[in-house]
Scaffold this motif. Structure first.
Motif, short mmCIF file in Angstrom:
data_model
loop_
_atom_site.label_atom_id
_atom_site.label_comp_id
_atom_site.label_asym_id
_atom_site.label_seq_id
_atom_site.Cartn_x
_atom_site.Cartn_y
_atom_site.Cartn_z
N THR A 28 17.23 2.78 14.60
CA THR A 28 16.00 2.83 13.81
C THR A 28 15.75 4.28 13.42
O THR A 28 16.44 5.18 13.87
N THR A 29 14.77 4.47 12.55
CA THR A 29 14.39 5.82 12.14
C THR A 29 12.88 5.94 12.19
O THR A 29 12.17 4.93 12.31
N ALA A 30 12.38 7.13 12.06
CA ALA A 30 10.94 7.35 12.06
C ALA A 30 10.29 6.64 10.87
O ALA A 30 9.19 6.09 10.97
N PHE A 31 10.99 6.62 9.74
CA PHE A 31 10.44 5.96 8.55
C PHE A 31 10.37 4.45 8.74
O PHE A 31 9.41 3.81 8.32
N ILE A 32 11.37 3.87 9.38
CA ILE A 32 11.36 2.44 9.65
C ILE A 32 10.22 2.10 10.60
O ILE A 32 9.49 1.12 10.41
N GLU A 33 10.06 2.90 11.63
CA GLU A 33 8.98 2.66 12.59
C GLU A 33 7.61 2.78 11.92
O GLU A 33 6.70 2.00 12.20
N LEU A 34 7.46 3.73 11.03
CA LEU A 34 6.21 3.89 10.30
C LEU A 34 5.96 2.68 9.41
O LEU A 34 4.84 2.16 9.34
N TYR A 35 7.00 2.21 8.74
CA TYR A 35 6.90 1.01 7.90
C TYR A 35 6.48 -0.19 8.74
O TYR A 35 5.58 -0.95 8.35
N LYS A 36 7.11 -0.38 9.89
CA LYS A 36 6.76 -1.50 10.78
C LYS A 36 5.29 -1.42 11.19
O LYS A 36 4.58 -2.42 11.20
N GLN A 37 4.87 -0.22 11.53
CA GLN A 37 3.49 -0.02 11.96
C GLN A 37 2.50 -0.36 10.85
O GLN A 37 1.49 -1.03 11.08
N LYS A 38 2.79 0.08 9.63
CA LYS A 38 1.91 -0.20 8.50
C LYS A 38 1.87 -1.70 8.20
O LYS A 38 0.82 -2.25 7.90
N GLN A 39 3.03 -2.34 8.26
CA GLN A 39 3.08 -3.78 8.01
C GLN A 39 2.30 -4.54 9.07
O GLN A 39 1.59 -5.50 8.76
N LYS A 40 2.43 -4.12 10.31
CA LYS A 40 1.72 -4.78 11.41
C LYS A 40 0.21 -4.64 11.24
O LYS A 40 -0.54 -5.59 11.45
N SER A 87 -1.42 -4.30 8.50
CA SER A 87 -1.90 -5.10 7.37
C SER A 87 -1.67 -6.60 7.60
O SER A 87 -1.97 -7.40 6.71
N GLY A 88 -1.16 -6.97 8.76
CA GLY A 88 -0.98 -8.38 9.09
C GLY A 88 0.28 -9.00 8.51
O GLY A 88 0.43 -10.21 8.52
N LYS A 89 1.18 -8.20 8.02
CA LYS A 89 2.42 -8.70 7.44
C LYS A 89 3.57 -8.49 8.42
O LYS A 89 3.51 -7.65 9.30
N LYS A 90 4.62 -9.27 8.22
CA LYS A 90 5.81 -9.08 9.03
C LYS A 90 6.74 -8.09 8.31
O LYS A 90 6.94 -8.19 7.10
N ALA A 91 7.27 -7.18 9.05
CA ALA A 91 8.13 -6.15 8.46
C ALA A 91 9.53 -6.71 8.25
O ALA A 91 10.20 -7.11 9.20
#
Length: 89
Positions: free
Chosen positions: A47-59, A61-65
């Protein structure tokens, strides 16, 4: 007495020594805290920091990453993209 001590401390030799010591401390700190990227030569990161940030933002907002990527050899990356990444750095 105080003025002689002040002149001694503010002499060019002392100032140069203080600057050199500060530079050595800075370089030592950088050497100790620089990340080890040698493993990236043989293994792709999970994983990368950008992927983790994306996952966090999706979570939040109630969406699945959902994401996927495909690793390609360095030689297959266009020279223009390599240059763009260097310029962006």
């Amino acid at each position: 007495m105080k003025t002689r001590l002040l002149h001694k401390i503010l002499s060019p030799a002392w100032i140069a020594a203080i600057i050199a010591a500060g530079l050595l401390l800075f370089l030592g700190y950088e050497a100790l805290t620089w990340p080890d990227v040698s493993a990236l030569k043989t293994r792709n990161p999970k994983t990368t920091a950008f992927i983790e940030l994306y996952k966090q933002k999706q979570k939040k907002s109630g969406k699945k990453a959902h994401f996927s990527w495909k690793w390609v050899p360095y030689d297959e990356i266009s020279p223009e993209l390599k240059r763009a990444v260097l310029v962006a750095e």
